[in-house]
Write a protein that holds these residues in place. Structure first.
Motif, PDB file in Angstrom:
ATOM      1  N   ARG A  50      -6.771   6.249  -0.701  1.00  0.00           N
ATOM      2  CA  ARG A  50      -7.000   4.926  -1.182  1.00  0.00           C
ATOM      3  C   ARG A  50      -7.691   4.965  -2.520  1.00  0.00           C
ATOM      4  O   ARG A  50      -7.181   4.022  -3.323  1.00  0.00           O
ATOM      5  CB  ARG A  50      -7.990   4.259   0.015  1.00  0.00           C
TER       6      ARG A  50
ATOM      7  N   ARG B 203      -7.834   9.049   4.650  1.00  0.00           N
ATOM      8  CA  ARG B 203      -7.560   7.853   4.208  1.00  0.00           C
ATOM      9  C   ARG B 203      -8.372   7.219   2.863  1.00  0.00           C
ATOM     10  O   ARG B 203      -7.719   6.707   2.072  1.00  0.00           O
ATOM     11  CB  ARG B 203      -7.720   6.596   5.251  1.00  0.00           C
TER      12      ARG B 203
ATOM     13  N   TYR C 297     -14.571   0.041   7.658  1.00  0.00           N
ATOM     14  CA  TYR C 297     -14.848   1.492   7.250  1.00  0.00           C
ATOM     15  C   TYR C 297     -16.021   1.878   7.935  1.00  0.00           C
ATOM     16  O   TYR C 297     -16.167   2.653   8.486  1.00  0.00           O
ATOM     17  CB  TYR C 297     -14.525   1.557   5.834  1.00  0.00           C
TER      18      TYR C 297
ATOM     19  N   ILE D  40     -12.208  -6.098  14.785  1.00  0.00           N
ATOM     20  CA  ILE D  40     -10.816  -5.782  14.775  1.00  0.00           C
ATOM     21  C   ILE D  40     -10.116  -7.158  15.089  1.00  0.00           C
ATOM     22  O   ILE D  40      -9.043  -7.555  14.506  1.00  0.00           O
ATOM     23  CB  ILE D  40     -10.419  -4.813  15.860  1.00  0.00           C
TER      24      ILE D  40
ATOM     25  N   HIS E  14      -9.978  -9.454  12.210  1.00  0.00           N
ATOM     26  CA  HIS E  14      -9.110  -8.768  11.154  1.00  0.00           C
ATOM     27  C   HIS E  14      -7.481  -9.225  11.563  1.00  0.00           C
ATOM     28  O   HIS E  14      -6.667  -9.800  10.500  1.00  0.00           O
ATOM     29  CB  HIS E  14      -9.251  -7.166  11.074  1.00  0.00           C
ATOM     30  N   VAL E  15      -7.137  -9.064  12.652  1.00  0.00           N
ATOM     31  CA  VAL E  15      -5.872  -9.581  13.205  1.00  0.00           C
ATOM     32  C   VAL E  15      -5.741 -11.089  13.145  1.00  0.00           C
ATOM     33  O   VAL E  15      -4.741 -11.619  12.337  1.00  0.00           O
ATOM     34  CB  VAL E  15      -5.578  -9.225  14.709  1.00  0.00           C
TER      35      VAL E  15
ATOM     36  N   ILE F   1      -8.249   4.411  16.985  1.00  0.00           N
ATOM     37  CA  ILE F   1      -9.392   3.782  17.461  1.00  0.00           C
ATOM     38  C   ILE F   1      -9.431   2.655  18.608  1.00  0.00           C
ATOM     39  O   ILE F   1     -10.410   2.967  19.514  1.00  0.00           O
ATOM     40  CB  ILE F   1      -9.903   2.955  15.967  1.00  0.00           C
ATOM     41  N   ILE F   2      -8.275   2.098  18.685  1.00  0.00           N
ATOM     42  CA  ILE F   2      -8.264   1.060  19.804  1.00  0.00           C
ATOM     43  C   ILE F   2      -8.218   1.907  21.156  1.00  0.00           C
ATOM     44  O   ILE F   2      -8.867   1.396  22.153  1.00  0.00           O
ATOM     45  CB  ILE F   2      -7.022   0.182  19.744  1.00  0.00           C
TER      46      ILE F   2
ATOM     47  N   ALA G 188      -5.310 -10.047  -1.541  1.00  0.00           N
ATOM     48  CA  ALA G 188      -4.671 -10.940  -1.095  1.00  0.00           C
ATOM     49  C   ALA G 188      -5.416 -12.433  -1.344  1.00  0.00           C
ATOM     50  O   ALA G 188      -6.460 -12.306  -1.043  1.00  0.00           O
ATOM     51  CB  ALA G 188      -4.259 -10.959   0.474  1.00  0.00           C
TER      52      ALA G 188
ATOM     53  N   THR H 245      -4.946   2.885  13.761  1.00  0.00           N
ATOM     54  CA  THR H 245      -5.116   1.631  14.574  1.00  0.00           C
ATOM     55  C   THR H 245      -5.063   2.102  15.933  1.00  0.00           C
ATOM     56  O   THR H 245      -6.000   1.577  17.144  1.00  0.00           O
ATOM     57  CB  THR H 245      -4.329   0.577  14.145  1.00  0.00           C
TER      58      THR H 245
ATOM     59  N   TYR I 226       0.700  -1.236   0.020  1.00  0.00           N
ATOM     60  CA  TYR I 226      -0.027   0.022   0.040  1.00  0.00           C
ATOM     61  C   TYR I 226       0.789   1.287  -0.111  1.00  0.00           C
ATOM     62  O   TYR I 226       1.978   1.161   0.472  1.00  0.00           O
ATOM     63  CB  TYR I 226      -0.998   0.094   1.172  1.00  0.00           C
TER      64      TYR I 226
ATOM     65  N   ALA J  40      -4.935 -11.585   9.385  1.00  0.00           N
ATOM     66  CA  ALA J  40      -3.504 -11.166   9.297  1.00  0.00           C
ATOM     67  C   ALA J  40      -2.495 -12.347   9.377  1.00  0.00           C
ATOM     68  O   ALA J  40      -1.696 -12.649   9.022  1.00  0.00           O
ATOM     69  CB  ALA J  40      -3.372  -9.968   9.610  1.00  0.00           C
TER      70      ALA J  40
HETATM   71  C1  HEM Z   1      -8.551  -0.389  14.366  1.00  0.00           C
HETATM   72  C2  HEM Z   1      -7.919  -1.377  14.029  1.00  0.00           C
HETATM   73  C3  HEM Z   1      -7.840  -1.620  12.564  1.00  0.00           C
HETATM   74  C4  HEM Z   1      -8.751  -1.353  11.363  1.00  0.00           C
HETATM   75  C5  HEM Z   1      -9.977  -0.287  11.474  1.00  0.00           C
HETATM   76  C6  HEM Z   1      -7.959  -1.812  10.100  1.00  0.00           C
HETATM   77  C7  HEM Z   1      -8.398  -1.761   8.949  1.00  0.00           C
HETATM   78  C8  HEM Z   1      -7.987  -2.081   7.862  1.00  0.00           C
HETATM   79  C9  HEM Z   1      -8.442  -1.981   6.432  1.00  0.00           C
HETATM   80  C10 HEM Z   1      -9.906  -1.268   6.219  1.00  0.00           C
HETATM   81  C11 HEM Z   1      -7.663  -2.463   5.610  1.00  0.00           C
HETATM   82  C12 HEM Z   1      -7.801  -2.646   4.237  1.00  0.00           C
HETATM   83  C13 HEM Z   1      -6.867  -1.812   3.587  1.00  0.00           C
HETATM   84  C14 HEM Z   1      -7.633  -0.171   3.425  1.00  0.00           C
HETATM   85  O1  HEM Z   1      -8.484   0.017   2.758  1.00  0.00           O
HETATM   86  O2  HEM Z   1      -7.069   0.733   4.033  1.00  0.00           O
HETATM   87  C15 HEM Z   1      -6.483  -2.832   6.426  1.00  0.00           C
HETATM   88  C16 HEM Z   1      -5.537  -3.984   5.806  1.00  0.00           C
HETATM   89  C17 HEM Z   1      -4.507  -4.528   6.758  1.00  0.00           C
HETATM   90  N1  HEM Z   1      -4.542  -4.438   8.106  1.00  0.00           N
HETATM   91 FE1  HEM Z   1      -5.756  -3.541   9.372  1.00  0.00          FE
HETATM   92  N2  HEM Z   1      -6.933  -2.422  10.624  1.00  0.00           N
HETATM   93  C18 HEM Z   1      -7.083  -2.411  12.018  1.00  0.00           C
HETATM   94  C19 HEM Z   1      -5.855  -2.999  12.709  1.00  0.00           C
HETATM   95  C20 HEM Z   1      -4.740  -3.882  12.207  1.00  0.00           C
HETATM   96  C21 HEM Z   1      -3.891  -4.613  13.062  1.00  0.00           C
HETATM   97  C22 HEM Z   1      -3.850  -4.600  14.466  1.00  0.00           C
HETATM   98  C23 HEM Z   1      -3.158  -5.405  12.176  1.00  0.00           C
HETATM   99  C24 HEM Z   1      -2.017  -6.443  12.666  1.00  0.00           C
HETATM  100  C25 HEM Z   1      -1.922  -7.536  12.402  1.00  0.00           C
HETATM  101  C26 HEM Z   1      -3.668  -5.106  10.652  1.00  0.00           C
HETATM  102  C27 HEM Z   1      -3.161  -5.513   9.619  1.00  0.00           C
HETATM  103  C28 HEM Z   1      -3.492  -5.300   8.400  1.00  0.00           C
HETATM  104  C29 HEM Z   1      -2.843  -5.894   7.161  1.00  0.00           C
HETATM  105  C30 HEM Z   1      -1.492  -6.714   7.120  1.00  0.00           C
HETATM  106  C31 HEM Z   1      -3.622  -5.362   6.172  1.00  0.00           C
HETATM  107  C32 HEM Z   1      -3.393  -5.739   4.768  1.00  0.00           C
HETATM  108  C33 HEM Z   1      -4.220  -6.702   4.367  1.00  0.00           C
HETATM  109  C34 HEM Z   1      -4.208  -6.823   2.749  1.00  0.00           C
HETATM  110  O3  HEM Z   1      -3.216  -6.277   1.992  1.00  0.00           O
HETATM  111  O4  HEM Z   1      -5.292  -7.262   2.249  1.00  0.00           O
HETATM  112  N3  HEM Z   1      -4.676  -3.984  10.925  1.00  0.00           N
HETATM  113  N4  HEM Z   1      -6.623  -2.828   7.793  1.00  0.00           N
END
Ligand code: HEM
Ligand code: HEM
Length: 174
Positions: free
Chosen positions: A65, A61, A93, A148, A151-152, A19-20, A74, A16, A4, A155
């Motif tokens: 995006r 954001r 979102y 969340i 999501h973790v 929000i947390i 992925a 992140t 990204y 990942a």
């Molecule tokens: C408040 C907490 C979080 C929110 C709201 C959030 C939201 C998102 C969103 C919406 C995306 C898609 C990319 C985009 O459209 O911007 C994304 C991607 C990603 N997030 Fe989070 N995230 C959070 C926390 C975390 C945490 C703690 C991790 C750690 C493991 C993480 C790891 C990732 C990874 C690796 C991607 C890339 C996924 C991909 O390429 O498909 N996120 N996140």
């Protein structure tokens, strides 16, 4: 395109944390302080300001995006999981915007902008429990916590089981 955009990466991790912190402070501190406690006004002020910062950064954001190149979706190795992954990102979102929207609705209905920011001297209501958006705010917060967590887990599944270095897509580098 393997990662990204760095601006999106920075916003992902900054949001992140914000929000947390808002979720933990909202449920463990703000909602536990009675409305007749003088400290409530300061806690509400901080919570409302951070909610607005989250809203602005989320809009920035979304714009970034739209205008930057993203890596392809992925591959989780399964068509259903792939669709769930895409849906989960949209849902994240949506839930964050719904948190801010319901928060603003509670504030407007209870006259908080004047009480909290203009020191109008008007007393806070006994509590916010009778306001419908307050119920939504609490329920959406729970759903956001769960999303969340999932999501973790997603990942980590990519990173540790599929070993596709998914985390590096959401980090800086060439
Ligand atoms: C408040 C907490 C979080 C929110 C709201 C959030 C939201 C998102 C969103 C919406 C995306 C898609 C990319 C985009 O459209 O911007 C994304 C991607 C990603 N997030 Fe989070 N995230 C959070 C926390 C975390 C945490 C703690 C991790 C750690 C493991 C993480 C790891 C990732 C990874 C690796 C991607 C890339 C996924 C991909 O390429 O498909 N996120 N996140
Ligand atoms: C993403 C942004 C936000 C998050 C994550 C968040 C999170 C929370 C959480 C977790 C609670 C406690 C819920 C419960 O325990 O049932 C809460 C309560 C509350 N929030 Fe938010 N909030 C956000 C934005 C806002 C905004 C923008 C406002 C107002 C402009 C707001 C106003 C309130 C109010 C008035 C309460 C009730 C406090 C009480 O019951 O005493 N929130 N928030």
């Amino acid at each position: 395109m393997k990662r990204y955009h760095p601006a999106l990466v920075s916003l992902h991790w900054l949001l992140t944390v914000l929000i947390i912190v808002a979720l933990l402070m909202g449920s463990n501190i703000l909602s536990q302080i009675p409305n007749d406690n003088p400290e409530k006004l300061f806690a509400l002020k901080m919570h409302m300001i951070s909610g607005f910062i989250i809203l602005i950064l989320m809009i920035v954001r979304l714009v970034i995006r739209q205008v930057t190149k993203k890596p392809p979706h992925a591959d989780a190795g399964n068509a259903v999981l792939n669709k769930a992954g895409i849906a989960a990102h949209y849902l994240l979102y949506l839930l964050v915007f719904a948190m801010v929207g319901s928060g603003i609705a509670i504030a407007v209905i209870s006259g908080l902008p004047d009480i909290v920011f203009n020191n109008s001297g008007v007393a806070l209501p006994e509590n916010f429990n009778h306001i419908l958006p307050r119920l939504f705010h609490g329920v959406i917060a729970q759903v956001l916590f769960i999303m969340i967590f999932l999501h973790v887990l997603g990942a980590l599944y990519h990173q540790l089981i599929r070993k596709d270095s998914l985390l590096s897509r959401m980090w800086f580098g060439q």
